[in-house]
Design an enzyme around this catalytic site. Structure first.
Site, PDB file in Angstrom:
ATOM      1  N   ASP A  67       0.815  -1.227   0.000  1.00 17.64           N
ATOM      2  CA  ASP A  67       0.000   0.000   0.000  1.00 17.64           C
ATOM      3  C   ASP A  67       0.844   1.270   0.000  1.00 17.64           C
ATOM      4  OD1 ASP A  67      -2.227  -1.715   0.337  1.00 17.64           O
ATOM      5  OD2 ASP A  67      -1.880  -1.716   2.495  1.00 17.64           O
ATOM      6  N   LYS A 114       2.341   2.353  -5.010  1.00 10.35           N
ATOM      7  CA  LYS A 114       3.101   1.922  -6.202  1.00 10.35           C
ATOM      8  C   LYS A 114       2.336   2.259  -7.490  1.00 10.35           C
ATOM      9  CE  LYS A 114       3.175  -2.276  -4.452  1.00 10.35           C
ATOM     10  NZ  LYS A 114       2.801  -2.101  -3.044  1.00 10.35           N
ATOM     11  N   ALA A 134      -3.642  -7.967  -3.993  1.00 12.59           N
ATOM     12  CA  ALA A 134      -3.243  -6.577  -4.257  1.00 12.59           C
ATOM     13  C   ALA A 134      -4.474  -5.769  -4.662  1.00 12.59           C
ATOM     14  CB  ALA A 134      -2.222  -6.547  -5.382  1.00 12.59           C
ATOM     15  N   GLY A 135      -4.354  -4.465  -4.604  1.00 12.79           N
ATOM     16  CA  GLY A 135      -5.474  -3.629  -5.047  1.00 12.79           C
ATOM     17  C   GLY A 135      -5.029  -2.221  -5.322  1.00 12.79           C
ATOM     18  N   HIS A 136      -5.293  -1.733  -6.532  1.00 10.35           N
ATOM     19  CA  HIS A 136      -5.035  -0.327  -6.855  1.00 10.35           C
ATOM     20  C   HIS A 136      -6.381   0.333  -7.113  1.00 10.35           C
ATOM     21  CE1 HIS A 136      -0.902  -1.071  -7.360  1.00 10.35           C
ATOM     22  NE2 HIS A 136      -0.952  -1.579  -8.557  1.00 10.35           N
ATOM     23  N   THR A 137      -6.661   1.379  -6.389  1.00  4.58           N
ATOM     24  CA  THR A 137      -7.880   2.131  -6.675  1.00  4.58           C
ATOM     25  C   THR A 137      -7.571   3.107  -7.795  1.00  4.58           C
ATOM     26  OG1 THR A 137      -8.396   1.959  -4.356  1.00  4.58           O
ATOM     27  CG2 THR A 137      -9.677   3.551  -5.616  1.00  4.58           C
ATOM     28  N   THR A 184      -5.936 -11.528   3.280  1.00  4.19           N
ATOM     29  CA  THR A 184      -7.007 -10.884   2.508  1.00  4.19           C
ATOM     30  C   THR A 184      -8.101 -11.897   2.149  1.00  4.19           C
ATOM     31  OG1 THR A 184      -5.825 -11.368   0.472  1.00  4.19           O
ATOM     32  CG2 THR A 184      -5.394  -9.222   1.483  1.00  4.19           C
ATOM     33  N   GLN A 216       2.260  -5.953  -2.980  1.00  4.19           N
ATOM     34  CA  GLN A 216       2.628  -5.992  -1.555  1.00  4.19           C
ATOM     35  C   GLN A 216       3.962  -5.249  -1.360  1.00  4.19           C
ATOM     36  OE1 GLN A 216       1.775  -9.517  -2.894  1.00  4.19           O
ATOM     37  NE2 GLN A 216      -0.227  -8.574  -2.768  1.00  4.19           N
ATOM     38  N   ALA A 249      -7.445  -1.450   0.139  1.00  4.93           N
ATOM     39  CA  ALA A 249      -8.209  -1.434  -1.112  1.00  4.93           C
ATOM     40  C   ALA A 249      -8.906  -2.770  -1.350  1.00  4.93           C
ATOM     41  CB  ALA A 249      -7.284  -1.108  -2.285  1.00  4.93           C
TER      42      ALA A 249
END
Ligand code: IMP
Length: 416
Positions: free
Chosen positions: A13, A16, A39-42, A129, A223, A298
């Protein structure tokens, strides 16, 4: 031609996605080499916020090809949702998504096992997660996994999955009562598998073709260093190697191919899930960072734990990854603080991957800048206190800063 990697220097988080997005302008290919839907990108598509879990954020730029490499564990259901979302917004994806036929597949069984293992650990739970990451990598290492290439033969896939379910029930890992729900999920899984099948290919040859053609390749880590299975704060880590060493195995390239590695660090530290966190703040300053930084996961929407920048961890991450430069994100979150602390080292010599739980942080205190920096685009125009903060971090990490993010918008970034 160049190969540039962007990796997390903390517990994930770090922002990146924002740095990758800035670098995409000069890239033709963006590749992921490990992890999966944990993983998560908003990201913003038009006015709408959406979250990418497995596709690299380069997918939003129409001239960029995206690779989901061999080292990943891929969830077809979640991937299909991402693809549907993009096509709904008329983003052309055909010919742009390349999934390694050797990557492992996250099945509904893995997700159920992830949740039940966590429940059985009680107070020792990792805080995963619940995306099935650990169980899928376990199957890979036990040589019992299902790979993307196996999605091409649906009837074989069905019998393997049903066998796995029978075994899991016999071993007591899954309850008989969970069977019906799982069968429903299997239907979604088969549909998704069929849908993503056309994107499965030999990405090893493809990457080498891109290298031979002199393309600029951007590698996107997921991560962060302290979540690495070997070099992180074990056991409170993810199940893959998140550090630069895994770029080569995760994509099938040699170590000399990677030209530069940017380590991304937040201007403070956050962590989701359980595990040691030496500079964690249990105070109004911690609440401020959480609120002002909008620190929610996210993927799981959990509140992130917050603390001061930890240069002891930073120096360690620089060494383990060989970062050639660093990016500092969310500097603007510190805008309203009168004083800012940095942990320079641990007083008792504790070492991050060995005995982080014993670390006694030593802090220095720097003055805050008490003004908004969101509009600054040149390093020289930052307030002197912000420059001092950055120079201190740079000195402690003995690595030049190449990017500073001062807000969430795409243009709020300073390149040095
Ligand atoms: P898993 O990867 O779902 O097995 O979770 C293991 C640990 O890694 C947990 O503490 C998660 O919160 C953390 N984690 C996994 N992915 C991310 C991420 O993308 N950002 C931050 N933490 C993550």
């Amino acid at each position: 031609m160049s190969i540039l990697a962007v990796l997390g220097g903390q517990w994930g988080d770090e922002g990146k996605g924002k740095v990758v997005d800035a670098l995409c302008e000069c890239s033709e290919v963006v590749a992921r080499f490990q992890g999966g839907a944990n993983a998560g990108h908003t990201i913003l598509i038009g006015e709408e916020e959406t979250i990418l879990h497995q596709l690299p954020s380069g997918i939003l730029r129409e001239n960029i090809d995206c690779i989901l490499g061999t080292g990943m564990v891929i969830d077809p259901i979640s991937l299909m949702q991402e693809i549907n979302n993009l096509t709904k917004h008329e983003i052309e994806i055909n010919g742009r998504i390349h999934i390694s036929l050797l990557a492992h597949v996250v099945t509904p069984i893995h997700k159920t096992l992830d949740a039940s293992r966590e429940a059985s650990l009680g107070s020792m739970a990792i805080g995963t997660t619940k995306r099935g990451i650990g169980p899928c990598y376990s199957d890979k290492i036990s040589r019992t996994g299902i790979r993307m290439i196996d999605l091409r033969d649906l009837s074989l896939l069905k019998s393997r999955l049903e066998d796995k379910l029978r075994q899991s029930i016999l071993q007591g890992f899954i309850l008989e009562t969970e069977k019906n729900d799982l069968f429903k999920e299997f239907d979604d899984f088969y549909k998704a598998s069929e849908k993503i099948s056309p994107f499965i290919e030999d990405t090893i040859s493809l990457v080498h073709q891109y290298i031979d053609e002199g393309k600029n390749i951007l590698i996107e880590g997921a991560q962060g260093t302290l979540l690495d299975i070997d070099y992180g704060s074990y056991p409170y880590v993810t199940s893959s190697n998140t550090v630069s060493g895994n770029i080569c195995t995760g994509l099938g390239i040699g170590p000399k191919s990677v030209d530069n590695i940017i380590g991304v660090f937040k201007a403070y530290t956050t962590r989701v899930g359980a595990g040691s966190f030496p500079t964690e703040l249990d105070s109004s300053e911690g609440d401020y960072l959480q609120r002002r930084g909008n620190e929610f996961g996210a993927t799981t929407h959990r509140k992130r734990r917050c603390g001061w920048f930890d240069a002891a961890l930073g120096k360690y991450a620089v060494k383990i990854n060989g970062f050639t430069s660093i990016a500092i994100t969310k500097l603007d979150v510190l805008d309203a603080l009168e004083e800012i602390k940095i942990c320079t080292h641990y007083e008792n010599g504790a070492y991050p991957s060995i005995n982080l739980n014993e670390a006694v942080p030593h802090y220095i205190t720097l003055p805050g800048w008490s003004r908004s920096i969101g509009n600054v685009r040149e390093f020289d125009n930052l307030p002197p206190q912000a420059k001092e903060y950055l120079k201190t971090v740079e000195g402690l990490l003995e690595t030049p800063i190449s990017h500073i993010s001062v807000g969430k918008e795409r243009h709020q970034i300073i390149e040095i």
